[in-house]
Design a protein around this motif. Structure first.
Motif, PDB file in Angstrom:
ATOM      1  N   CYS A  87      -1.884   2.316  -5.279  1.00 18.51           N
ATOM      2  CA  CYS A  87      -1.088   1.422  -4.427  1.00 18.51           C
ATOM      3  C   CYS A  87      -0.441   0.338  -5.297  1.00 18.51           C
ATOM      4  CB  CYS A  87      -1.970   0.727  -3.392  1.00 18.51           C
ATOM      5  SG  CYS A  87      -2.634   1.830  -2.141  1.00 18.51           S
ATOM      6  N   HIS A 114       0.822  -1.218   0.000  1.00 18.21           N
ATOM      7  CA  HIS A 114       0.000   0.000   0.000  1.00 18.21           C
ATOM      8  C   HIS A 114       0.852   1.262   0.000  1.00 18.21           C
ATOM      9  CE1 HIS A 114      -3.614  -2.323   0.051  1.00 18.21           C
ATOM     10  NE2 HIS A 114      -2.893  -3.177   0.748  1.00 18.21           N
ATOM     11  N   CYS A 118      -8.012   0.284   0.336  1.00 20.48           N
ATOM     12  CA  CYS A 118      -7.536   1.016   1.523  1.00 20.48           C
ATOM     13  C   CYS A 118      -7.930   2.488   1.461  1.00 20.48           C
ATOM     14  CB  CYS A 118      -6.028   0.869   1.662  1.00 20.48           C
ATOM     15  SG  CYS A 118      -5.069   1.858   0.492  1.00 20.48           S
ATOM     16  N   CYS A 128      -7.805   1.838  -4.540  1.00 20.20           N
ATOM     17  CA  CYS A 128      -7.523   0.643  -3.728  1.00 20.20           C
ATOM     18  C   CYS A 128      -8.561   0.522  -2.614  1.00 20.20           C
ATOM     19  CB  CYS A 128      -6.123   0.776  -3.138  1.00 20.20           C
ATOM     20  SG  CYS A 128      -5.574  -0.653  -2.201  1.00 20.20           S
TER      21      CYS A 128
END
Ligand SMILES: [Zn+2]
Length: 301
Positions: A180, A157, A175, A173
């Motif tokens: 990433c 990440h 996240c 992503c």
């Protein structure tokens, strides 16, 4: 007997190892994606089956695509997002009636490969999982480096380094960030890149197969993938300077990576000569289960 379980984004694999590290049984089941209770039940059933095939009262170690937060005791950073915020180790201990140890899957993989796998005996090893997600683990002198936040080696990440203009800002992503490394180097990332470049909407394994048959578009996708992997790993080499990088996960089966990526990465590695080896794992694309089993020492050790 020691049982290791590797919880992946598409499958859960379990292995039963003798105290000397010999494999007695191995079982794979599909991951109940998105369902925490069913995931717990699947792990419980897997342990039951392994014990029926071998012997009862084994120790249980679990590798997950994430980590138990030292701050909260709950799972964080899992691309199997339905595990996030759960007290997985405690819930499994209650279900199985014994303590369990939970660790990051890439840490398990790297530990196993550094102990008796492809990187056996090497001082600094970076283990990489290229699968549904992308993770990394660091082993120094045989011992996994956990880190203060339990994130050592988690480079998936970070942003893809030295991005080209058409790689910015990059895919979104899970996240919450864009671009990433995982969004480029995971299996779904490779497949998305292929379709975005005008190729068919097919899984990564199909792209690899087509490239092997001389399909020009699939070949171009793999060349982009190799260059991105070279840049992403060069970044790690510049910080960690490992003796070896071992690849695991489904995409580690792409044999050409081991020749092509080291030809490319020296363009970004800050050294006159690169001694770091890029190695295919020895324990198969599911080597993490061995490392998970070894989270507990043999009972007679
Ligand atoms: Zn991310």
């Amino acid at each position: 007997m020691r049982i290791g379980i590797d919880v992946g984004g598409s499958k859960i694999e379990g292995v039963a190892l003798t105290n000397r590290g010999k494999e007695r049984a191995r079982i794979r089941v599909p991951t109940p994606v998105g369902d925490y209770s069913a995931t717990l039940a699947a792990i419980g059933a897997l342990v039951d089956r392994l014990e029926r095939e071998t012997e009862p009262a084994a120790s249980v170690g679990i590798g997950i695509p994430g980590a138990i937060s030292p701050a909260t005791g709950m799972v964080k950073n899992a691309n199997a997002t339905w595990l996030i915020g759960r007290t997985l180790d405690r819930d499994l201990a209650a279900l199985l009636g014994r303590p369990v140890r939970v660790a990051n899957d890439a840490d398990c993989f790297a530990t196993s490969e550094a102990a008796d796998g492809a990187a056996r005996g090497l001082a600094i090893v970076f283990g990489v999982i290229l699968g549904t997600g992308v993770g990394g683990g660091i082993v120094v002198q045989g011992a996994p480096l956990a880190g203060a936040n339990a994130i050592a080696g988690e480079w998936g990440h970070n942003p893809l380094p030295w991005p080209e203009d058409d790689e910015r800002p990059g895919p979104l992503c899970y996240c919450g960030k864009r671009g990433c490394i995982e969004t480029f180097l995971s299996g779904p990332g490779l497949a998305l890149d292929h379709s975005a470049a005008g190729g068919q909407n097919i899984p990564a394994s199909e792209v690899v197969r087509l490239a092997g048959e001389g399909d020009a578009r699939a070949e171009a996708t793999l060349q982009r993938y190799e260059k991105r992997l070279a840049r992403a790993l060069a970044h790690v080499v510049n910080i960690l300077d490992p003796n070896a990088i071992v690849l695991g996960g489904g995409l580690s089966n792409i044999q050409r990576l081991y020749a092509r990526v080291p030809q490319l990465w020296s363009a970004w590695i800050f050294s006159d000569h690169v001694a770091t080896c890029l190695l295919r794992n020895r324990h198969g694309d599911s080597g993490g289960v061995r490392g998970a089993a070894c989270l507990w020492p043999p009972p007679d050790a």
